[in-house]
Design an enzyme around this catalytic site. Structure first.
Site, short mmCIF file in Angstrom:
data_model
loop_
_atom_site.label_atom_id
_atom_site.label_comp_id
_atom_site.label_asym_id
_atom_site.label_seq_id
_atom_site.Cartn_x
_atom_site.Cartn_y
_atom_site.Cartn_z
N CYS A 2 126.12 37.43 -47.73
CA CYS A 2 125.40 38.33 -46.85
C CYS A 2 125.69 37.85 -45.43
CB CYS A 2 123.92 38.23 -47.15
SG CYS A 2 123.57 38.41 -48.91
N ARG A 27 130.30 41.62 -44.52
CA ARG A 27 129.86 40.66 -45.53
C ARG A 27 128.95 41.31 -46.58
NH1 ARG A 27 130.84 35.60 -43.98
NH2 ARG A 27 129.34 34.86 -45.50
N TRP A 74 124.44 41.69 -49.46
CA TRP A 74 125.30 42.08 -50.57
C TRP A 74 124.56 41.58 -51.81
CZ3 TRP A 74 128.44 39.62 -54.39
CH2 TRP A 74 129.33 40.50 -55.04
N ASN A 98 121.82 33.64 -47.34
CA ASN A 98 123.12 34.06 -47.87
C ASN A 98 123.52 33.02 -48.90
OD1 ASN A 98 125.82 34.74 -48.29
ND2 ASN A 98 126.49 33.64 -46.45
N GLY A 99 123.81 33.45 -50.13
CA GLY A 99 124.23 32.48 -51.15
C GLY A 99 123.46 32.69 -52.44
N GLU A 481 149.32 45.47 -55.04
CA GLU A 481 148.54 45.59 -53.81
C GLU A 481 148.27 47.07 -53.50
OE1 GLU A 481 146.74 43.79 -52.18
OE2 GLU A 481 146.56 44.69 -50.21
N LYS A 485 144.58 48.76 -53.24
CA LYS A 485 144.12 49.52 -52.07
C LYS A 485 143.57 50.88 -52.50
CE LYS A 485 143.89 46.98 -49.93
NZ LYS A 485 144.17 45.59 -49.74
N GLU A 488 140.20 50.57 -54.48
CA GLU A 488 138.98 50.09 -53.80
C GLU A 488 138.45 51.05 -52.75
OE1 GLU A 488 139.32 46.24 -51.78
OE2 GLU A 488 141.38 46.69 -51.27
N HIS A 504 156.55 49.28 -72.77
CA HIS A 504 155.85 48.43 -73.74
C HIS A 504 154.39 48.83 -73.88
CE1 HIS A 504 159.36 45.94 -74.19
NE2 HIS A 504 159.46 45.87 -72.86
N LYS A 604 133.40 42.11 -47.58
CA LYS A 604 134.67 41.58 -47.12
C LYS A 604 134.84 40.10 -47.48
CE LYS A 604 138.26 41.91 -44.07
NZ LYS A 604 139.20 42.48 -45.03
C1 F6R Z 1 141.08 43.56 -51.01
C2 F6R Z 1 140.49 42.39 -50.41
C3 F6R Z 1 140.08 41.27 -51.30
C4 F6R Z 1 140.33 39.93 -50.63
C5 F6R Z 1 139.75 38.79 -51.49
C6 F6R Z 1 140.08 37.43 -50.92
O1 F6R Z 1 141.44 44.51 -50.05
O2 F6R Z 1 140.31 42.32 -49.22
O3 F6R Z 1 140.70 41.35 -52.54
O4 F6R Z 1 141.70 39.76 -50.46
O5 F6R Z 1 138.37 38.93 -51.59
O6 F6R Z 1 139.56 37.28 -49.64
P1 F6R Z 1 140.10 36.15 -48.66
O7 F6R Z 1 141.50 36.47 -48.34
O8 F6R Z 1 139.20 36.23 -47.45
O9 F6R Z 1 139.96 34.85 -49.38
#
Ligand code: F6R
Length: 609
Positions: A2, A27, A74, A98-99, A481, A485, A488, A504, A604
């Site tokens: 959070c 966050r 969060w 947070n935690g 990737e 994208k 998500e 397969h 994030k």
């Molecule tokens: C996807 C995304 C996440 C982060 C993952 C790792 O778009 O952003 O999959 O890549 O949570 O985060 P970091 O790079 O901050 O360790």
């Protein structure tokens, strides 16, 4: 994971706290709340949803006060609703957290037996009650917090006020970020420097098990045994503009378009026409890298995909054996670490709990050393690594990672070149790879010009429920990737496969309702990929191919589309071919009307396990 902001000031702090929370929404954004202490009375406002929901409640009934704490959540323990929103109040204590407190259940039972009544499902309320209980016996707020955190298991960053101690906020951290912002006649706490950029650039990074007390006059830090501690003051380089959205519709779009510049920043002062410059990994870096015989890369999500590309690069060009693993797996199993193995943690935020824990665990496993590839200076991952290569991407606000990924790849390309040279890569090839990398910012700029065509293409996906992404070699992680994208931010179910795997199993999914997106660089695997695409075509699947300009793919024979893009050469092509996939996901999400920058259920920075 959070976000926390707190302030001790003379002016009314609620508007500052709200501005700070907005910068921290990356966050988490399940609920938000703030509490302000004024004349021994605590005023609180909380709301489910984003900070702006809470802000409008606050604005309909504003309250004054110079001491306050605030939170954007969060959800971990308890659904996102108002009752579970922070701040939590029990007795004299109001607290944001947070935690995750792992031993909260027995603590809750003990406190209930002593007459505490809980109104939420959170572990946070238990912590507030414990602090309230520890206030007895003549202890002040700081001593009560110290006594409490000694009994806690798990990870936390907290900010606490007591109705009996006006003008004072106490904070503490273990395994979750918290820093102090020093103003003039006012002081702050925040989960990161971005939250405080409106009020100060003077930052003190707290260490694990620090407890801090802030008042208008100053900030005093204590270690867990109650002794005063000294931590250095840093000037943060963040500017308020860096976190503005400007002319763009979403942060994600802004960050996609920032990539040429961001990648140029990653490369700046680290590479010239002659190759990678010495000492770019920090003090002692070149000496340590000279001993490398193998590499283990650990990361999560998008950063893990960057690590997967690096495996192809390092094995191809530097001829070093590489393992790549997601951090949540790595940390809980025994790996075999041959002598001379370098541990690399890749993380945009540098605070991802699994990556950080994996890096700490790696210390026990006998590596040659650790290297962090990270975007946030002073983050935990950066501070704890032996060597670091900062990506210099600038703040990434959109939850879906874009420029963080391509700058990680640029940093990993630098590492590849450094190690390839050391391992004796042919000089001419080394020069070619160097030239490609130096051209990367310009090549990315060209790739972004494909946006209008991608917008047209995005229309085809609006009513789709599924999509398949294909790639081969180092473009398989690019396909992964691209599918991440799309899922998500548009909530379309997407999967990625190495194109050769299609037959397969996944081929069974292909029919006229299944779009198949392929990344087609020019190279030795092109013909193989074309055969895989034939398999899709033969089943009536709709093929969308992002092909290198000089890759011969017959557009007419495709039910779908072929979009041409100059991939810039075999080395940098995974970075360049990522761009259309980012644009596709972005524009599909925009057309579907989702919350692009803050997709549902995500956050994030994942600072919980
Ligand atoms: C996807 C995304 C996440 C982060 C993952 C790792 O778009 O952003 O999959 O890549 O949570 O985060 P970091 O790079 O901050 O360790």
């Amino acid at each position: 994971m959070c976000g926390i902001v707190a302030a001790a000031a003379q002016r009314d702090v609620a508007p500052l706290l709200i501005a700070g929370l907005k910068a921290l929404e990356y966050r988490g954004y399940d609920s938000a709340g703030l509490a302000v202490l004024e004349g021994g009375e605590v005023h609180r406002v909380r709301a489910k949803g984003k900070v702006r929901e809470m802000e409008s409640l606050y604005l309909s009934n504003p309250f004054p006060g110079g001491t306050g704490i605030a939170h954007t959540r969060w959800a971990t323990h308890g659904v996102p609703n108002e009752a579970n929103a922070h701040p939590h109040m029990i007795g004299r204590i109001t607290l944001v957290h947070n935690g995750i407190i792992e031993n909260y259940a027995p603590l809750r039972a003990q406190l209930q037996a002593k007459g505490y009544h809980f109104t939420s499902e959170t572990d946070t309320e238990v912590m507030a009650a414990l602090i309230d209980q520890n206030l007895s016996g003549g202890r002040g707020l700081r001593e009560a917090v110290l006594a409490t955190v000694r009994d806690l298991e798990g990870a936390y960053a907290i900010a606490v006020i007591s109705s009996e101690e006006p003008g004072r906020v106490v904070g503490a951290r273990r395994g979750a970020p918290l820093l102090v912002g020093l103003g003039i006649g006012e002081n702050f706490l925040g989960s990161d420097a971005q939250a405080l950029v409106q009020v100060t650039n003077r930052i003190i990074y707290l260490e694990d098990d620090d407890v801090v007390e802030i008042t208008r006059e100053g900030a005093q830090i204590y270690t867990l045994d109650g002794k005063p501690a000294h931590r250095g003051v840093h000037e943060s380089e963040l500017s308020a503009d860096a976190v503005e959205r400007g002319e763009y519709r979403h942060y994600m779009q802004k960050e996609i378009f920032e990539q040429p510049h961001a990648v140029a920043n990653t490369l700046e002062t680290r590479i010239s026409a002659a190759g990678v410059l010495p000492n770019i990994f920090g003090a002692g870096g070149d000496e340590l890298l000279a001993k490398v015989k193998g590499v283990h890369i650990v990361a999560c999500g998008t950063s893990y995909h960057a690590g997967m590309v690096a495996k192809y690069w390092l094995e191809d060009y530097a001829r070093l054996p590489v393992n790549v693993e997601v951090a949540s797996e790595y940390r809980y199993r025994e790996t075999v670490v041959p002598p001379g193995t370098l541990f690399i943690a890749i993380s945009q935020s540098g605070e991802t709990a699994d990556t950080l824990a994996a890096m700490r665990e790696s210390r026990r496993r006998g590596y040659l050393g650790t290297l962090a590839i990270c975007n946030v200076p002073e983050s935990s991952v950066t501070r704890e690594a032996d060597l670091k290569l900062m990506t210099h991407a600038g703040p990434e606000i959109g939850v879906a990672s874009t420029k963080a990924f391509t700058t990680q790849l640029a940093a990993l390309a630098l590492l590849t070149l450094h190690l390839a040279k050391q391992q004796g890569l042919d000089e001419e090839r080394y020069r070619d790879l160097t030239e490609q990398l130096l051209r990367l910012p310009r090549t990315l700029e060209e790739a972004l010009k494909l946006e209008p065509q991608v917008i047209e293409l995005a229309e085809r996906f609006v009513h789709r429920h599924h999509a398949l992404f294909l790639g081969r070699g180092e473009h398989y992680p690019v396909a992964l990737e691209g599918s991440l994208k799309l899922k998500e931010i548009s909530y379309i179910h997407a999967e990625a496969y190495p194109a050769g795997e299609l037959k397969h199993g996944p081929l069974a999914l292909v029919d006229e309702d299944m779009p198949v997106i392929a990344v087609a660089p020019n190279g030795p695997l092109l013909d193989k990929l074309k055969s895989n695409l034939q398999e899709v075509r033969a089943r009536g699947g709709e093929l969308i191919v992002f092909a290198d300009t000089n890759a011969h793919i017959d557009g007419n024979a495709t039910r779908g589309a072929v979009l041409r893009i100059d991939a810039g050469g075999d080395f940098i092509s995974p970075v360049v071919l990522t761009i259309p996939l980012q644009l596709l996901a972005y524009h599909v999400a925009v057309l579907r009307g989702t919350d692009v920058d803050q997709p549902r259920n995500l956050a994030k920075s994942v600072t919980v396990e």
